[in-house]
Design a protein around this motif. Sequence first.
Motif, mmCIF file in Angstrom:
data_model
loop_
_atom_site.group_PDB
_atom_site.id
_atom_site.type_symbol
_atom_site.label_atom_id
_atom_site.label_comp_id
_atom_site.label_asym_id
_atom_site.label_seq_id
_atom_site.Cartn_x
_atom_site.Cartn_y
_atom_site.Cartn_z
ATOM 1 N N VAL A 134 -36.875 59.146 97.522
ATOM 2 C CA VAL A 134 -36.481 58.325 98.688
ATOM 3 C C VAL A 134 -36.357 56.859 98.283
ATOM 4 C CG1 VAL A 134 -37.292 57.417 100.899
ATOM 5 C CG2 VAL A 134 -37.392 59.872 100.455
ATOM 6 N N ILE A 135 -37.346 56.355 97.557
ATOM 7 C CA ILE A 135 -37.335 54.952 97.140
ATOM 8 C C ILE A 135 -36.174 54.691 96.179
ATOM 9 C CG2 ILE A 135 -38.597 53.146 95.897
ATOM 10 C CD1 ILE A 135 -41.183 54.429 96.914
ATOM 11 N N ALA A 136 -36.011 55.589 95.196
ATOM 12 C CA ALA A 136 -34.957 55.408 94.195
ATOM 13 C C ALA A 136 -33.579 55.415 94.840
ATOM 14 C CB ALA A 136 -35.049 56.499 93.143
ATOM 15 N N SER A 137 -33.361 56.369 95.753
ATOM 16 C CA SER A 137 -32.056 56.480 96.416
ATOM 17 C C SER A 137 -31.729 55.219 97.209
ATOM 18 C CB SER A 137 -32.053 57.705 97.335
ATOM 19 O OG SER A 137 -30.847 57.790 98.064
ATOM 20 N N LYS A 138 -32.714 54.699 97.948
ATOM 21 C CA LYS A 138 -32.480 53.506 98.771
ATOM 22 C C LYS A 138 -32.215 52.275 97.902
ATOM 23 C CE LYS A 138 -32.320 51.206 102.653
ATOM 24 N NZ LYS A 138 -31.226 51.420 103.626
ATOM 25 N N ILE A 139 -32.955 52.120 96.803
ATOM 26 C CA ILE A 139 -32.745 50.987 95.910
ATOM 27 C C ILE A 139 -31.345 51.031 95.303
ATOM 28 C CG2 ILE A 139 -33.450 49.961 93.704
ATOM 29 C CD1 ILE A 139 -36.316 50.752 94.367
ATOM 30 N N GLN A 140 -30.939 52.209 94.845
ATOM 31 C CA GLN A 140 -29.617 52.352 94.229
ATOM 32 C C GLN A 140 -28.503 52.085 95.236
ATOM 33 O OE1 GLN A 140 -30.336 56.312 92.815
ATOM 34 N NE2 GLN A 140 -30.758 55.649 90.716
ATOM 35 N N LYS A 141 -28.700 52.566 96.461
ATOM 36 C CA LYS A 141 -27.671 52.400 97.493
ATOM 37 C C LYS A 141 -27.596 50.963 98.010
ATOM 38 C CE LYS A 141 -26.194 54.249 101.982
ATOM 39 N NZ LYS A 141 -26.507 55.219 103.068
ATOM 40 N N PHE B 229 -44.454 54.174 104.861
ATOM 41 C CA PHE B 229 -43.864 52.854 104.824
ATOM 42 C C PHE B 229 -42.450 52.846 105.394
ATOM 43 C CE2 PHE B 229 -43.461 54.972 100.682
ATOM 44 C CZ PHE B 229 -42.086 55.117 100.609
ATOM 45 N N ASP B 230 -42.006 51.650 105.724
ATOM 46 C CA ASP B 230 -40.621 51.414 106.133
ATOM 47 C C ASP B 230 -39.827 51.107 104.861
ATOM 48 O OD1 ASP B 230 -38.187 50.476 107.026
ATOM 49 O OD2 ASP B 230 -39.011 48.979 108.402
ATOM 50 N N ILE B 231 -38.868 51.950 104.520
ATOM 51 C CA ILE B 231 -38.137 51.777 103.264
ATOM 52 C C ILE B 231 -37.402 50.444 103.224
ATOM 53 C CG2 ILE B 231 -36.069 52.956 104.118
ATOM 54 C CD1 ILE B 231 -37.540 53.095 100.543
ATOM 55 N N ASN B 232 -36.989 49.938 104.382
ATOM 56 C CA ASN B 232 -36.309 48.634 104.415
ATOM 57 C C ASN B 232 -37.261 47.497 104.059
ATOM 58 O OD1 ASN B 232 -33.691 49.559 105.232
ATOM 59 N ND2 ASN B 232 -34.535 49.912 107.276
ATOM 60 N N GLN B 233 -38.549 47.692 104.348
ATOM 61 C CA GLN B 233 -39.545 46.689 103.968
ATOM 62 C C GLN B 233 -39.636 46.593 102.448
ATOM 63 O OE1 GLN B 233 -43.510 47.563 105.323
ATOM 64 N NE2 GLN B 233 -44.402 45.763 104.365
ATOM 65 N N ILE B 234 -39.553 47.729 101.765
ATOM 66 C CA ILE B 234 -39.599 47.723 100.301
ATOM 67 C C ILE B 234 -38.389 46.996 99.737
ATOM 68 C CG2 ILE B 234 -39.448 49.200 98.251
ATOM 69 C CD1 ILE B 234 -41.212 51.199 99.609
ATOM 70 N N ILE B 235 -37.217 47.243 100.308
ATOM 71 C CA ILE B 235 -36.000 46.574 99.837
ATOM 72 C C ILE B 235 -36.113 45.063 100.013
ATOM 73 C CG2 ILE B 235 -33.510 46.334 100.194
ATOM 74 C CD1 ILE B 235 -34.398 48.961 98.849
ATOM 75 N N SER B 236 -36.592 44.625 101.172
ATOM 76 C CA SER B 236 -36.757 43.183 101.424
ATOM 77 C C SER B 236 -37.756 42.569 100.452
ATOM 78 C CB SER B 236 -37.223 42.948 102.862
ATOM 79 O OG SER B 236 -36.254 43.381 103.791
ATOM 80 N N LEU B 237 -38.822 43.299 100.179
ATOM 81 C CA LEU B 237 -39.853 42.808 99.268
ATOM 82 C C LEU B 237 -39.301 42.657 97.854
ATOM 83 C CD1 LEU B 237 -42.773 41.947 99.027
ATOM 84 C CD2 LEU B 237 -43.404 44.345 98.723
#
Length: 325
Positions: A22-29, A111-119
Motif C-alpha cells: 500500500v505504501i509503495a504503490s501510493k509513493i510511486q503513484k 494510518f492515513d496514507i496521505n499523511q505519509i506522502i505529506s511527511l
Amino acid sequence: MEFSLLPKRILVVDDEEIIRDVIASKIQKSLAYDVVQASNGVTALRSIEEAAPDLIITDIKMPEMDGIELLGEIRKRHLNVPVIILTGYGTLEDAMSAIRLGAKSFIKKPFDINQIISLIENIFAVHQEIADAQEIVPFIRSQSFTIRIPNNYIYLSKAINYAFTTVRACWEMEADQLNDIKVALYEALLNSFEHGNLRVDKESKEKYLLLGHSVYRKYLIERMATEENRGKSITVFVSIDPIRVEISVLDDGPGFDHSSVNENLDPESFMKLYGRGLFLIKNLMDEVSFNDRGNSVRFLKYRPRGVDWNEPYDHAGEEPIVFHP
C-alpha cells in the motif's frame, strides 16, 4: 548547488506485505519515487548496503531485527538518512530510543496514507533547506545570534535549519549526534507558534487533527489572519561556545503555567501528534527553565565528548551562561 536528475529512492520495511504494498504503490503513484521493500531489519540492511536510500519507512515490531535495532545499525554506519517510524503498539521507551537515534517522525497504525506522502515531501523539503543553509555556514563569524520570525509556520523549519547547521558547524559534529537539539528546537518553536501566539488549546487541536491535517492547517491559517494574531512574532536567541549551546524561544502570547508540565507521559499520549513537546524538551536537554510569564523557554545542551578531547568535560559546579532575551 548540484541537483540530481535521478528519482528519490525510498526503502519500506515492514513484516506485513500488504502494508508495504500500500505504501509503495501510493509513493510511486503520487511522487514517482523508486521504492524498495524489505520484510525486516536484516533484509533492509542488505538493501541499504547495495544502494543507500534517500529515506526509510520502518515498522518497530518485526522478526529477526526490529525497527529500533535497524535504526541503531544505520547510525553505526554514519548514514545520515531520514527515518519514519511506523508503529501499532510501540512503548514509550521505543519512542524515546528512536528519537535519540534520529527518527524524523512517528506514524501510528492504522494510518492515513496521505499523511505519509505529506511527511515525505516535508522531510525532503527540509533537507534541501539544510543544504542551502550549509553553503552559508563558512561565512558565519559570530557564535551568538538572534532570529525573529513572523508567526507563520512557513518560517519555522527555516529558523530551525539555520540554528542547527550553525551549531553543527561550530562544534564540527555529525548531524545525528545533535538530533536532541534539533528535536527540542522544533518542539519549542511549534509550541510558541500554535499555543503561545495563536492560543490553540489542546481540545481544538485534537478536534481538527481528527478531521485531517488539511483541516487543521486551514484552521491555523485562519487564526494567523485574525487582527489579534497578525503582528505577532517568535524570537529565538542562540548562544554557542565550545562547551555548550543555549537557546531561548520567546513568543508574544500571554504565557502559561509551566509548573503543570508533565514530568511523565504515558505511551498512548506520547504517540499522539500533540501534547508531548515540553515533555520531549525536558527529557532531551540538560537544563530547561521558563520565565515568570511563561512565554519563554530556555534550554541548554552540553557538547558531547569530541574525538579530540582526552577527558570528558565535567560541567558540575560551573555557573551557567547568563542569557537575557
